[in-house]
Motif scaffolding. Structure first.
Motif, PDB file in Angstrom:
ATOM      1  N   ASP A 177      -9.133  -9.451   9.449  1.00 13.42           N
ATOM      2  CA  ASP A 177      -9.114  -8.727   8.181  1.00 13.42           C
ATOM      3  C   ASP A 177      -8.061  -7.614   8.155  1.00 13.42           C
ATOM      4  O   ASP A 177      -8.072  -6.763   7.284  1.00 13.42           O
ATOM      5  CB  ASP A 177     -10.494  -8.154   7.886  1.00 13.42           C
ATOM      6  CG  ASP A 177     -10.933  -7.115   8.906  1.00 13.42           C
ATOM      7  OD1 ASP A 177     -10.433  -7.131  10.053  1.00 13.42           O
ATOM      8  OD2 ASP A 177     -11.773  -6.275   8.550  1.00 13.42           O
ATOM      9  N   PHE A 178      -7.117  -7.640   9.104  1.00 15.12           N
ATOM     10  CA  PHE A 178      -6.115  -6.574   9.181  1.00 15.12           C
ATOM     11  C   PHE A 178      -5.341  -6.430   7.874  1.00 15.12           C
ATOM     12  O   PHE A 178      -5.194  -5.326   7.349  1.00 15.12           O
ATOM     13  CB  PHE A 178      -5.134  -6.828  10.329  1.00 15.12           C
ATOM     14  CG  PHE A 178      -3.996  -5.846  10.349  1.00 15.12           C
ATOM     15  CD1 PHE A 178      -4.166  -4.589  10.890  1.00 15.12           C
ATOM     16  CD2 PHE A 178      -2.775  -6.173   9.795  1.00 15.12           C
ATOM     17  CE1 PHE A 178      -3.133  -3.673  10.884  1.00 15.12           C
ATOM     18  CE2 PHE A 178      -1.729  -5.262   9.787  1.00 15.12           C
ATOM     19  CZ  PHE A 178      -1.913  -4.001  10.341  1.00 15.12           C
ATOM     20  N   ASN A 179      -4.823  -7.537   7.343  1.00 11.61           N
ATOM     21  CA  ASN A 179      -4.011  -7.471   6.116  1.00 11.61           C
ATOM     22  C   ASN A 179      -4.803  -6.888   4.952  1.00 11.61           C
ATOM     23  O   ASN A 179      -4.281  -6.072   4.184  1.00 11.61           O
ATOM     24  CB  ASN A 179      -3.462  -8.840   5.749  1.00 11.61           C
ATOM     25  CG  ASN A 179      -2.335  -9.268   6.657  1.00 11.61           C
ATOM     26  OD1 ASN A 179      -1.675  -8.442   7.277  1.00 11.61           O
ATOM     27  ND2 ASN A 179      -2.126 -10.566   6.756  1.00 11.61           N
ATOM     28  N   ALA A 180      -6.058  -7.282   4.812  1.00  7.39           N
ATOM     29  CA  ALA A 180      -6.884  -6.779   3.709  1.00  7.39           C
ATOM     30  C   ALA A 180      -7.147  -5.282   3.884  1.00  7.39           C
ATOM     31  O   ALA A 180      -7.065  -4.515   2.920  1.00  7.39           O
ATOM     32  CB  ALA A 180      -8.197  -7.545   3.638  1.00  7.39           C
ATOM     33  N   ALA A 196      -3.856  -3.398   3.162  1.00  5.38           N
ATOM     34  CA  ALA A 196      -3.571  -3.380   1.727  1.00  5.38           C
ATOM     35  C   ALA A 196      -4.488  -2.383   1.019  1.00  5.38           C
ATOM     36  O   ALA A 196      -4.046  -1.656   0.119  1.00  5.38           O
ATOM     37  CB  ALA A 196      -3.732  -4.768   1.127  1.00  5.38           C
ATOM     38  N   GLY A 197      -5.754  -2.310   1.430  1.00  6.91           N
ATOM     39  CA  GLY A 197      -6.692  -1.354   0.829  1.00  6.91           C
ATOM     40  C   GLY A 197      -6.285   0.086   1.098  1.00  6.91           C
ATOM     41  O   GLY A 197      -6.320   0.933   0.198  1.00  6.91           O
ATOM     42  N   GLN A 198      -5.893   0.356   2.336  1.00  2.00           N
ATOM     43  CA  GLN A 198      -5.450   1.715   2.672  1.00  2.00           C
ATOM     44  C   GLN A 198      -4.162   2.067   1.944  1.00  2.00           C
ATOM     45  O   GLN A 198      -3.990   3.199   1.483  1.00  2.00           O
ATOM     46  CB  GLN A 198      -5.267   1.852   4.179  1.00  2.00           C
ATOM     47  CG  GLN A 198      -6.563   1.828   4.948  1.00  2.00           C
ATOM     48  CD  GLN A 198      -6.349   1.882   6.454  1.00  2.00           C
ATOM     49  OE1 GLN A 198      -5.228   1.793   6.932  1.00  2.00           O
ATOM     50  NE2 GLN A 198      -7.437   2.013   7.184  1.00  2.00           N
ATOM     51  N   LEU A 199      -3.260   1.116   1.839  1.00  2.00           N
ATOM     52  CA  LEU A 199      -1.999   1.351   1.142  1.00  2.00           C
ATOM     53  C   LEU A 199      -2.244   1.632  -0.339  1.00  2.00           C
ATOM     54  O   LEU A 199      -1.610   2.513  -0.928  1.00  2.00           O
ATOM     55  CB  LEU A 199      -1.068   0.152   1.318  1.00  2.00           C
ATOM     56  CG  LEU A 199       0.347   0.298   0.787  1.00  2.00           C
ATOM     57  CD1 LEU A 199       1.069   1.454   1.479  1.00  2.00           C
ATOM     58  CD2 LEU A 199       1.116  -0.988   1.003  1.00  2.00           C
ATOM     59  N   ALA A 200      -3.196   0.924  -0.937  1.00  2.00           N
ATOM     60  CA  ALA A 200      -3.516   1.128  -2.354  1.00  2.00           C
ATOM     61  C   ALA A 200      -4.088   2.516  -2.602  1.00  2.00           C
ATOM     62  O   ALA A 200      -3.933   3.067  -3.698  1.00  2.00           O
ATOM     63  CB  ALA A 200      -4.499   0.057  -2.820  1.00  2.00           C
ATOM     64  N   GLU A 201      -4.706   3.111  -1.597  1.00  2.00           N
ATOM     65  CA  GLU A 201      -5.292   4.442  -1.750  1.00  2.00           C
ATOM     66  C   GLU A 201      -4.276   5.569  -1.566  1.00  2.00           C
ATOM     67  O   GLU A 201      -4.558   6.718  -1.886  1.00  2.00           O
ATOM     68  CB  GLU A 201      -6.432   4.622  -0.749  1.00  2.00           C
ATOM     69  CG  GLU A 201      -7.633   3.745  -1.049  1.00  2.00           C
ATOM     70  CD  GLU A 201      -8.722   3.883  -0.005  1.00  2.00           C
ATOM     71  OE1 GLU A 201      -8.646   4.795   0.848  1.00  2.00           O
ATOM     72  OE2 GLU A 201      -9.659   3.066  -0.028  1.00  2.00           O
ATOM     73  N   GLU A 202      -3.096   5.246  -1.075  1.00  2.00           N
ATOM     74  CA  GLU A 202      -2.061   6.264  -0.888  1.00  2.00           C
ATOM     75  C   GLU A 202      -1.594   6.780  -2.247  1.00  2.00           C
ATOM     76  O   GLU A 202      -1.476   6.018  -3.197  1.00  2.00           O
ATOM     77  CB  GLU A 202      -0.860   5.685  -0.131  1.00  2.00           C
ATOM     78  CG  GLU A 202      -1.125   5.391   1.320  1.00  2.00           C
ATOM     79  CD  GLU A 202      -1.260   6.655   2.144  1.00  2.00           C
ATOM     80  OE1 GLU A 202      -0.497   7.616   1.921  1.00  2.00           O
ATOM     81  OE2 GLU A 202      -2.149   6.687   3.018  1.00  2.00           O
ATOM     82  N   PRO A 203      -1.317   8.073  -2.333  1.00  2.00           N
ATOM     83  CA  PRO A 203      -0.834   8.614  -3.610  1.00  2.00           C
ATOM     84  C   PRO A 203       0.564   8.101  -3.931  1.00  2.00           C
ATOM     85  O   PRO A 203       1.359   7.823  -3.043  1.00  2.00           O
ATOM     86  CB  PRO A 203      -0.810  10.125  -3.379  1.00  2.00           C
ATOM     87  CG  PRO A 203      -0.718  10.288  -1.901  1.00  2.00           C
ATOM     88  CD  PRO A 203      -1.415   9.088  -1.302  1.00  2.00           C
ATOM     89  N   VAL A 204       0.814   7.950  -5.209  1.00  2.00           N
ATOM     90  CA  VAL A 204       2.136   7.531  -5.660  1.00  2.00           C
ATOM     91  C   VAL A 204       2.983   8.793  -5.834  1.00  2.00           C
ATOM     92  O   VAL A 204       2.575   9.740  -6.501  1.00  2.00           O
ATOM     93  CB  VAL A 204       2.050   6.772  -7.008  1.00  2.00           C
ATOM     94  CG1 VAL A 204       3.432   6.439  -7.519  1.00  2.00           C
ATOM     95  CG2 VAL A 204       1.219   5.518  -6.827  1.00  2.00           C
ATOM     96  N   VAL A 205       4.130   8.808  -5.200  1.00  2.00           N
ATOM     97  CA  VAL A 205       5.017   9.962  -5.295  1.00  2.00           C
ATOM     98  C   VAL A 205       6.129   9.607  -6.272  1.00  2.00           C
ATOM     99  O   VAL A 205       6.870   8.659  -6.094  1.00  2.00           O
ATOM    100  CB  VAL A 205       5.628  10.291  -3.912  1.00  2.00           C
ATOM    101  CG1 VAL A 205       6.587  11.458  -4.030  1.00  2.00           C
ATOM    102  CG2 VAL A 205       4.530  10.591  -2.901  1.00  2.00           C
ATOM    103  N   LEU A 206       6.188  10.392  -7.337  1.00  2.00           N
ATOM    104  CA  LEU A 206       7.233  10.189  -8.335  1.00  2.00           C
ATOM    105  C   LEU A 206       8.292  11.254  -8.146  1.00  2.00           C
ATOM    106  O   LEU A 206       7.995  12.451  -8.141  1.00  2.00           O
ATOM    107  CB  LEU A 206       6.656  10.281  -9.746  1.00  2.00           C
ATOM    108  CG  LEU A 206       5.559   9.245 -10.084  1.00  2.00           C
ATOM    109  CD1 LEU A 206       5.012   9.518 -11.467  1.00  2.00           C
ATOM    110  CD2 LEU A 206       6.139   7.847 -10.004  1.00  2.00           C
ATOM    111  N   ALA A 207       9.496  10.831  -7.951  1.00  2.00           N
ATOM    112  CA  ALA A 207      10.595  11.764  -7.759  1.00  2.00           C
ATOM    113  C   ALA A 207      11.659  11.483  -8.823  1.00  2.00           C
ATOM    114  O   ALA A 207      12.057  10.331  -8.988  1.00  2.00           O
ATOM    115  CB  ALA A 207      11.184  11.614  -6.367  1.00  2.00           C
TER     116      ALA A 207
END
Length: 75
Positions: free
Chosen positions: A55-58, A61-72
């Protein structure tokens, strides 16, 4: 012939041009992608290294989706 070149690539025995050629072909041919995966599984078995958890990929992907989006702003 392709099997031996794919195996050599997995073992790090090809020069940059040969490796690039095989990688381009593997993007277009799913059967080469399967061979690439198989060679790595064989190598992991021979080295007695554990593959990633199923389940590594899942989880990643879940942790990555929780990362904040940085708009520059663009300069």
């Amino acid at each position: 012939m392709m099997e031996s070149r794919m195996s050599a690539l997995a073992d790090g025995e090809l020069n940059h041009e040969e490796a690039s050629e095989i990688l381009v072909l593997s993007r277009e041919q799913p059967e080469l992608q399967e061979k690439w995966h198989m060679y790595h599984l064989i190598g992991d078995s021979l080295r007695q290294t554990s593959p990633l958890s199923p389940d590594f990929n899942a989880r990643f992907a879940g942790q990555l989706a929780e990362e904040p989006v940085v708009l520059a702003p663009l300069r």
